[in-house]
Design an enzyme around this catalytic site. Structure first.
Site, mmCIF file in Angstrom:
data_model
loop_
_atom_site.group_PDB
_atom_site.id
_atom_site.type_symbol
_atom_site.label_atom_id
_atom_site.label_comp_id
_atom_site.label_asym_id
_atom_site.label_seq_id
_atom_site.Cartn_x
_atom_site.Cartn_y
_atom_site.Cartn_z
ATOM 1 N N CYS A 189 -2.463 -3.117 7.757
ATOM 2 C CA CYS A 189 -2.253 -3.805 6.597
ATOM 3 C C CYS A 189 -0.993 -4.991 6.794
ATOM 4 O O CYS A 189 -1.167 -6.217 6.550
ATOM 5 C CB CYS A 189 -2.058 -3.128 5.414
ATOM 6 N N ASP A 236 0.614 -1.061 -0.125
ATOM 7 C CA ASP A 236 -0.076 -0.010 0.045
ATOM 8 C C ASP A 236 0.814 1.333 -0.115
ATOM 9 O O ASP A 236 0.545 2.284 0.866
ATOM 10 C CB ASP A 236 -0.868 -0.036 0.888
ATOM 11 N N LYS A 259 -6.894 -5.159 -2.767
ATOM 12 C CA LYS A 259 -7.842 -5.656 -1.422
ATOM 13 C C LYS A 259 -8.869 -4.408 -0.945
ATOM 14 O O LYS A 259 -8.728 -3.332 -1.504
ATOM 15 C CB LYS A 259 -6.868 -5.793 -0.500
HETATM 16 C C1 VGL Z 1 -5.486 0.319 5.670
HETATM 17 C C2 VGL Z 1 -6.717 1.522 7.251
HETATM 18 C C3 VGL Z 1 -7.798 1.592 6.211
HETATM 19 C C4 VGL Z 1 -4.111 -0.317 5.493
HETATM 20 C C5 VGL Z 1 -6.353 0.213 4.761
HETATM 21 O O1 VGL Z 1 -3.718 -1.073 4.479
HETATM 22 O O2 VGL Z 1 -3.281 -0.311 6.519
HETATM 23 N N1 VGL Z 1 -5.614 0.725 7.023
HETATM 24 N N2 VGL Z 1 -7.645 0.632 4.961
#
Ligand code: VGL
Ligand code: ZN
Length: 203
Positions: free
Chosen positions: A151, A8, A106
């Site tokens: 994540c 991410d 995701k």
């Molecule tokens: C994530 C919060 C919301 C992450 C994703 O990938 O860490 N955290 N969506």
């Protein structure tokens, strides 16, 4: 063979983004450098539809940080972030993406969030990553990215459940720390399930 999985590194998780991870930008040079040491480089993208159930804005009267029940499981509400095909969901500009073999998405299903790069939060559906690794006989993975306490942590827990030798490159991660101590607890949890925590300089 082993694989580097970069989690991410998207605009919305960087300072100035919609869900900024403090000092998240500092991991980009680590990602760019580390890739040279791996034969296989994989990445993930948080990839939500605009109507995603994890967005506080989609629940009248709720604000980011509130918790709700979403399709039977607890969900923390977040600001609108990483909406598919928007600037916020794109990889950080300075992130070198030239060696990425595959991108796993995701959080694509409206009614369930997915912190892990392997499964959604209810373990109902997988992203294809586990099969991808299995087909290539990859048993050792090295994880880095954002956010350490979401994540990266949940991906690590799933990876260990899948029996993968899991390494977390700690200086390649930054956490959200929604609650004080979240980063520290995440590191403990990952260590407790048998993940190896190391620094990029050790590789
Ligand atoms: C994530 C919060 C919301 C992450 C994703 O990938 O860490 N955290 N969506
Ligand atoms: Zn998300």
């Amino acid at each position: 063979m082993n694989a580097l999985i970069i989690v991410d590194l998207q605009n919305d998780f960087l300072p100035g983004g919609a869900l900024p991870v403090p000092r998240g930008d500092e991991v980009i040079p680590v990602a760019n450098k580390l890739q040279q040491r791996f034969e296989l480089v994989l990445t993930t993208q948080d990839w939500h539809p605009p109507e995603h159930g994890s967005f506080a804005a989609n629940h009248p009267g709720k604000k980011p940080g509130d918790r709700i029940m979403l399709d039977g499981i607890e969900q923390i509400l977040w600001p609108v972030h990483c909406v598919q095909n928007t600037h916020g969901a794109e990889f950080a500009t300075s992130f070198d993406t030239s060696r990425i073999a595959h991108v796993f998405h995701k959080g694509v299903e409206r009614n369930i969030d997915s912190y892990s790069t392997f499964f959604d939060n209810a373990h109902r559906r997988d992203t294809g990553l586990a099969d991808y690794l299995k087909e290539r006989s990859i048993k050792d993975i090295y994880l880095m990215g954002l956010a350490l306490d979401y994540c990266v942590k949940y991906s690590t827990l799933d990876a260990r459940q899948l029996g993968l030798n899991t390494h977390v490159i700690v200086d390649g991660c930054r956490g959200i720390e929604l609650e004080r101590g979240d980063i520290h607890r995440a590191l403990d949890e990952m260590r407790d399930v048998g993940a190896v925590l190391l620094r990029s300089g050790d590789l």
